[in-house]
Scaffold this motif. Structure first.
Motif, PDB file in Angstrom:
ATOM      1  N   VAL A 203      -7.436  -1.981  -8.327  1.00 59.28           N
ATOM      2  CA  VAL A 203      -6.404  -2.777  -7.659  1.00 59.28           C
ATOM      3  C   VAL A 203      -5.833  -2.019  -6.458  1.00 59.28           C
ATOM      4  CG1 VAL A 203      -4.062  -3.717  -7.937  1.00 59.28           C
ATOM      5  CG2 VAL A 203      -5.817  -4.214  -9.649  1.00 59.28           C
ATOM      6  N   SER A 204      -5.555  -0.757  -6.640  1.00 59.14           N
ATOM      7  CA  SER A 204      -5.020   0.049  -5.537  1.00 59.14           C
ATOM      8  C   SER A 204      -5.995   0.072  -4.367  1.00 59.14           C
ATOM      9  CB  SER A 204      -4.752   1.488  -6.000  1.00 59.14           C
ATOM     10  OG  SER A 204      -3.760   1.480  -6.996  1.00 59.14           O
ATOM     11  N   ARG A 205      -7.275   0.211  -4.669  1.00 59.91           N
ATOM     12  CA  ARG A 205      -8.280   0.229  -3.606  1.00 59.91           C
ATOM     13  C   ARG A 205      -8.291  -1.097  -2.857  1.00 59.91           C
ATOM     14  NH1 ARG A 205     -11.364   3.218  -6.731  1.00 59.91           N
ATOM     15  NH2 ARG A 205     -12.334   1.421  -7.742  1.00 59.91           N
ATOM     16  N   ALA A 206      -8.242  -2.197  -3.583  1.00 66.51           N
ATOM     17  CA  ALA A 206      -8.252  -3.520  -2.938  1.00 66.51           C
ATOM     18  C   ALA A 206      -7.055  -3.648  -1.997  1.00 66.51           C
ATOM     19  CB  ALA A 206      -8.235  -4.624  -3.997  1.00 66.51           C
ATOM     20  N   ILE A 207      -5.906  -3.205  -2.453  1.00 68.65           N
ATOM     21  CA  ILE A 207      -4.686  -3.270  -1.629  1.00 68.65           C
ATOM     22  C   ILE A 207      -4.885  -2.470  -0.342  1.00 68.65           C
ATOM     23  CG2 ILE A 207      -2.251  -2.541  -1.530  1.00 68.65           C
ATOM     24  CD1 ILE A 207      -2.194  -3.203  -4.623  1.00 68.65           C
ATOM     25  N   ASP A 208      -5.539  -1.319  -0.461  1.00 72.33           N
ATOM     26  CA  ASP A 208      -5.733  -0.469   0.718  1.00 72.33           C
ATOM     27  C   ASP A 208      -6.813  -0.992   1.674  1.00 72.33           C
ATOM     28  OD1 ASP A 208      -3.819   1.198  -0.290  1.00 72.33           O
ATOM     29  OD2 ASP A 208      -5.221   2.724  -1.027  1.00 72.33           O
ATOM     30  N   TYR A 209      -7.819  -1.649   1.146  1.00 68.54           N
ATOM     31  CA  TYR A 209      -9.005  -1.969   1.943  1.00 68.54           C
ATOM     32  C   TYR A 209      -8.877  -3.243   2.779  1.00 68.54           C
ATOM     33  CZ  TYR A 209     -12.194   1.551  -0.037  1.00 68.54           C
ATOM     34  OH  TYR A 209     -12.821   2.705  -0.385  1.00 68.54           O
ATOM     35  N   ILE A 210      -8.121  -4.184   2.306  1.00 68.35           N
ATOM     36  CA  ILE A 210      -8.072  -5.486   3.001  1.00 68.35           C
ATOM     37  C   ILE A 210      -7.264  -5.331   4.289  1.00 68.35           C
ATOM     38  CG2 ILE A 210      -7.245  -7.879   2.843  1.00 68.35           C
ATOM     39  CD1 ILE A 210      -7.804  -7.572  -0.271  1.00 68.35           C
ATOM     40  N   SER A 211      -7.836  -5.726   5.404  1.00 69.09           N
ATOM     41  CA  SER A 211      -7.164  -5.449   6.681  1.00 69.09           C
ATOM     42  C   SER A 211      -6.349  -6.652   7.167  1.00 69.09           C
ATOM     43  CB  SER A 211      -8.169  -5.022   7.740  1.00 69.09           C
ATOM     44  OG  SER A 211      -9.060  -6.064   7.993  1.00 69.09           O
ATOM     45  N   TYR A 212      -5.467  -6.371   8.101  1.00 68.80           N
ATOM     46  CA  TYR A 212      -4.532  -7.375   8.622  1.00 68.80           C
ATOM     47  C   TYR A 212      -4.677  -7.501  10.130  1.00 68.80           C
ATOM     48  CZ  TYR A 212      -1.818  -8.737   4.515  1.00 68.80           C
ATOM     49  OH  TYR A 212      -1.430  -9.309   3.330  1.00 68.80           O
TER      50      TYR A 212
ATOM     51  N   TYR B  81       8.302  -4.027   7.178  1.00 68.14           N
ATOM     52  CA  TYR B  81       8.174  -4.988   6.067  1.00 68.14           C
ATOM     53  C   TYR B  81       7.089  -6.037   6.302  1.00 68.14           C
ATOM     54  CZ  TYR B  81      12.747  -2.940   4.964  1.00 68.14           C
ATOM     55  OH  TYR B  81      13.782  -2.073   4.730  1.00 68.14           O
ATOM     56  N   ASN B  82       6.325  -5.919   7.415  1.00 71.27           N
ATOM     57  CA  ASN B  82       5.164  -6.795   7.596  1.00 71.27           C
ATOM     58  C   ASN B  82       3.900  -5.976   7.822  1.00 71.27           C
ATOM     59  OD1 ASN B  82       7.459  -8.799   8.808  1.00 71.27           O
ATOM     60  ND2 ASN B  82       5.834  -9.870   7.712  1.00 71.27           N
ATOM     61  N   LEU B  83       3.919  -5.193   8.900  1.00 70.92           N
ATOM     62  CA  LEU B  83       2.789  -4.306   9.240  1.00 70.92           C
ATOM     63  C   LEU B  83       1.475  -5.059   9.456  1.00 70.92           C
ATOM     64  CD1 LEU B  83       3.550  -1.255   6.872  1.00 70.92           C
ATOM     65  CD2 LEU B  83       4.361  -1.680   9.213  1.00 70.92           C
TER      66      LEU B  83
ATOM     67  N   SER C 272       0.817  -1.214   0.000  1.00 73.08           N
ATOM     68  CA  SER C 272       0.000   0.000   0.000  1.00 73.08           C
ATOM     69  C   SER C 272       0.858   1.275   0.000  1.00 73.08           C
ATOM     70  CB  SER C 272      -0.905  -0.042   1.233  1.00 73.08           C
ATOM     71  OG  SER C 272      -1.674   1.111   1.335  1.00 73.08           O
ATOM     72  N   ASN C 273       2.072   1.192   0.510  1.00 73.42           N
ATOM     73  CA  ASN C 273       2.973   2.359   0.592  1.00 73.42           C
ATOM     74  C   ASN C 273       4.005   2.402  -0.514  1.00 73.42           C
ATOM     75  OD1 ASN C 273       1.841   3.467   2.983  1.00 73.42           O
ATOM     76  ND2 ASN C 273       2.829   1.827   4.143  1.00 73.42           N
ATOM     77  N   ILE C 274       3.848   1.552  -1.510  1.00 67.68           N
ATOM     78  CA  ILE C 274       4.833   1.494  -2.600  1.00 67.68           C
ATOM     79  C   ILE C 274       4.215   2.103  -3.857  1.00 67.68           C
ATOM     80  CG2 ILE C 274       6.039  -0.140  -4.127  1.00 67.68           C
ATOM     81  CD1 ILE C 274       6.481  -1.900  -1.619  1.00 67.68           C
ATOM     82  N   ASN C 275       4.981   2.904  -4.536  1.00 66.84           N
ATOM     83  CA  ASN C 275       4.489   3.510  -5.780  1.00 66.84           C
ATOM     84  C   ASN C 275       4.264   2.442  -6.843  1.00 66.84           C
ATOM     85  OD1 ASN C 275       4.669   6.199  -4.844  1.00 66.84           O
ATOM     86  ND2 ASN C 275       6.898   6.150  -5.200  1.00 66.84           N
TER      87      ASN C 275
END
Lengths: 537, 537
Positions: free
Chosen positions: B352-361, B463-465, B342-345
């Motif tokens: 796709v960008s939204r999916a990367i941001d929305y899925i929680s950990y 590198y995990n977050l 999510s923090n990588i250009n």
């Protein structure tokens, strides 16, 4: 309060007999809990103790007595020590009584690959059997988990009801029953049909618990859940997995899967609860390690034929390859299984002889089977644990060691009572045939992968004549206490003189108990026998 | 019926994408079940695949692609491979975000004795996770039982009700609840207060079952049994043992021991049922073995800063100790955890960008603690398994290896969600203090035996977050499918793109799935993505 010293205690007529060890422990006389080293004071001053039987009790007694300065001689009828603590490896032989109607004996020889074995006797160490784990530690024997609980093993009901002859994973039945029982109880409480004796708030908590416990849906109905397994496994991408349907409760009941053959209670039993252990490399590693400690005291091939209490001391008559011999000692520990002892001449009291004759032993048998590959792991992802059946196999034990290796042995049946009697009466070849015929109903791979088998029927085995002591309320009350006190110079010991029948811990506890009693006598303490109130002097 | 050949299949536009591997399996395209070697036909002909992240997914993908003739480069930001598959040994370091209100990073270094470790990430392998066991076998890693079920571990309810602050063995509560629930249901059925929907005969069998299951007395009342344990152990001689009294049901409820903190259901969960395994010597042995296989393809210390899809191929920008670099390849597998990605250009689509941001950990943390001696084994005969608490410790894991040895490490807490957030926000020293303070309520031996600790907060770890992907119904439905198809030349992979979240099996399944999809594309098959119906050409 006056401090009681160890010598005060030993000098002041405390109750010392079968129960002496725990009593001394309670008074802090031993260094620590039973899981620690045995630590009695005083010396045996070279008194000679003759020990009958080189099983775990006999060898442990000798090992501990030798530490205290006794001279010991162990007479062992076989050419190997360890008794029932025995792992069958290539070349192992066993002598059993012939088939019904036959006279004489019959001998079997194991043919397994190097490194493969099965435990013919004890195969499990409960985590709460402190002395078993203590001796593993003291003798330097590594242990590993014995995987007694495996939800991936099977229930197999042969020829019974709608679920007959199906390989059903334990997890399916466990979770279905748990679900249905939780549903029934939740329903009953919900309909106020039951006085729980609890407050309304507590009752609601019970219902919430039941919904979680049973995996019930929001309507409090059991419908199956992932716990019981999948017909399609979950995976990557678009594979959420597909949950298998539950069995109907009536079908489970009508296939006998709620009958005693399949009760869960074995896993709940105090001794069979996880964590369980086994010795790495075979349970005989315990016997082998003890044997190394007592080797100079051990006479192999020495079959006892007569036990004679003398006015002072004891005389043992035995035969070996070179003929008949007599051996005199100060005291004797007799660890022979009672059905064996029952056939040996002695000058015991009538009461003692009767007790020896009356206490019964378990009929039990096992077959170890070697296979070319571990199909149960490779094809069925079944690792350790036990499959239960309603037929004479009773159970199949999968190995809890060397997972993912090529070949393996499993225990193709382990049965008891009349089932063991029936199978024990077959020839070795017919037992193998039976194990293959019934086993292939569960594992058709048997046909292609089987290599060799070795069976043991403990109640037919020379020098054992039984699996372990089985007490009725009557024999526990009337015969057991008779054997807890010494018959003059002869002390009885073994798992049969404990409440830990069938367990190695019984052997170890009995050994410590008898060593404590002998040591109290030799170091001149008055000993009172709790069962009768009699004393040794 | 015409026989379909492998080439026919690969040539005829079958559905090949995330789900391709199972589909090929179903058609017999692979040699055997997923537990066996991965066996795709055709060659990658040196196509260059850049793999972002040297965890299990990345290394397994490279390992399998290399077998098929691809050129692979793995970019790994850390100086070690393995990602979350990590055993903390002496000298291990971890970088976390500073405490709340602090900027910058904070680094911790482990100080353990040689041979001692704990698994900071995955510590258990379910027996039904075939690919995890498959790779252990293929890579030659011995496994041993992970003892997830131990009836001798504790339940500890801090400051709650009549049983608060007591060390209660799991067996006591399990058997008491089982007994009371069985009694209630038997009573309800007996009083005909409940329509079971069963015949009278079947109902009687249910009652017999409940009597055995609950350990009820002949009056169908639960009174306690040996299953829950003894106040005096059975032993030799006159020691029958003394069974401990049951707790009152109301007391169990009012101490929260029927609340979710203490539900049994973890042990019932498909993945957590026995048999479970671990790699002998630490779970990192799996990562280490894979690393050996892919070492020439692995660039350590290479932190990805930009991912750019080109009209053909892909360009990865990364920095390492020597500065910024660009690397071009034909295709890319991105295994980076989504909070990191999510923090990588990148030049991905908005969807796709939204999916990367929305899925929680998951927020989750563990602390490994080294002790001078294994007091849990020596003093409490507690071998492996898990103690559950209602406080922020959540659980204590005892080691399932090196039983009876001198020193040991246990996992002093393993928590989730808000509990993990609270403890993760403490300094390393305060986490240790917390683990000691709460842990000594259960094990007062902590005071004397503690040596050192190392904690990890996965959601704060660089590198995990996050621990692992946690889907809601919404994100599983709307975001998950978006990441199952490649974004032009970039394929997403990892446990987060499976239904096996948090499990190593997810990494392995995802790796095989993405390798299958890439190989189908490279060997020029038309690929249809099930989630959207779109094709790759």
């Amino acid at each position: 309060m006056k401090t009681i010293t160890r010598r005060d205690f030993l000098g002041k007529g405390a109750m010392l007999a079968g129960g002496a060890y725990p009593a001394m422990l309670a008074l802090g006389m031993l260094r620590a809990a039973p899981a620690h080293a045995f630590d009695l004071a005083g010396s045996g001053n070279g008194k000679h103790v003759i020990i009958l039987g080189g099983g775990l009790t006999g060898m442990t007694s000798a090992y501990e007595l030798a530490k205290l300065g006794y001279k010991c001689t162990i007479l062992e009828a076989r050419q190997r020590a360890g008794g029932r603590c025995w792992s069958i490896r290539n070349g192992a032989t066993n002598i059993e009584a012939g088939q019904p109607g036959q006279t004489g004996e019959t001998t079997q020889k194991a043919s397994f690959d190097a490194g493969l074995y099965f435990n013919a006797g004890p195969s499990r160490i409960p985590h709460n059997h402190e002395l078993s784990l203590h001796y593993c530690k003291e003798l330097g024997i590594p242990i590993q988990v014995y995987n007694n609980v495996n939800e991936g093993a099977y229930y197999f009901a042969e020829g019974n009801g709608p679920l007959s002859n199906k390989k059903i994973r334990v997890r399916e039945i466990h979770n279905d029953i748990r679900g249905y029982m939780s549903e029934l109880l939740a329903k009953s409480i919900d309909h106020s049909a039951l006085d729980t004796g609890l407050t309304k708030e507590d009752t609601e908590k019970v219902i919430e618990y039941l919904m979680a416990e049973g995996g019930l849906d929001p309507d409090k109905l059991y419908k199956a859940s992932a716990r019981r397994g999948y017909t399609e496994y979950p995976g990557a991408g678009d594979k959420p997995g597909k949950i298998a349907d539950a069995y109907k409760l009536a079908d489970i009941i009508n296939s006998g899967l709620m009958d005693p053959d399949f009760y869960n209670v074995a896993e709940y039993t105090y001794e069979l609860q996880m964590t369980m252990f086994q010795a790495v490399g075979g349970m005989d590693q315990i016997a082998i390690a003890l044997e190394k400690k007592v080797a100079p005291m051990l006479k192999m091939g020495a079959e006892v034929t007569q036990i004679t209490n003398l006015p002072e001391g004891v005389k043992i008559t035995y035969k070996d390859a070179s003929g008949m011999h007599e051996l005199q000692g100060d005291l004797c520990i007799c660890t022979l299984p009672l059905p064996v002892l029952s056939n040996i001449n002695q000058n015991f009291s009538g009461e003692v002889s009767r007790a020896i004759d009356y206490i019964s032993y378990m009929q039990t048998g096992k077959i170890g089977m070697q296979f070319k590959r571990r199909f149960w792991e490779e094809d069925e992802h079944l690792y350790g644990g036990i499959t239960h059946t309603n037929n004479d196999l009773t159970q199949i034990f999968y190995p809890s060691n060397d997972y993912l290796s090529k070949k393996g042995t499993l225990i193709g049946y382990y049965n008891f009572n009349e089932k063991a009697a029936r199978i024990g009466d077959l020839s070795f070849a017919d037992r193998e045939k039976f194990a293959l015929e019934k086993g292939r109903l569960i594992h058709p791979q048997y046909d292609k992968e089987f290599e060799s088998a070795f069976s043991i029927s403990w109640h037919k085995t020379k020098y054992n004549l039984g699996g372990w002591a089985v007490y009725t309320n009557d024999t526990r009350k009337n015969q057991y206490p008779v054997l807890l006190k010494p018959e003059k110079q002869v002390y009885f010991a073994g798992e049969h003189l404990t409440y830990l029948n069938a367990w190695m811990a019984g052997a170890f506890e009995s050994a410590r108990s008898v060593v404590t009693a002998i040591h109290a006598r030799v170091t001149d303490q008055r000993v009172t026998y709790p069962a009768t109130g009699a004393t040794n002097k």
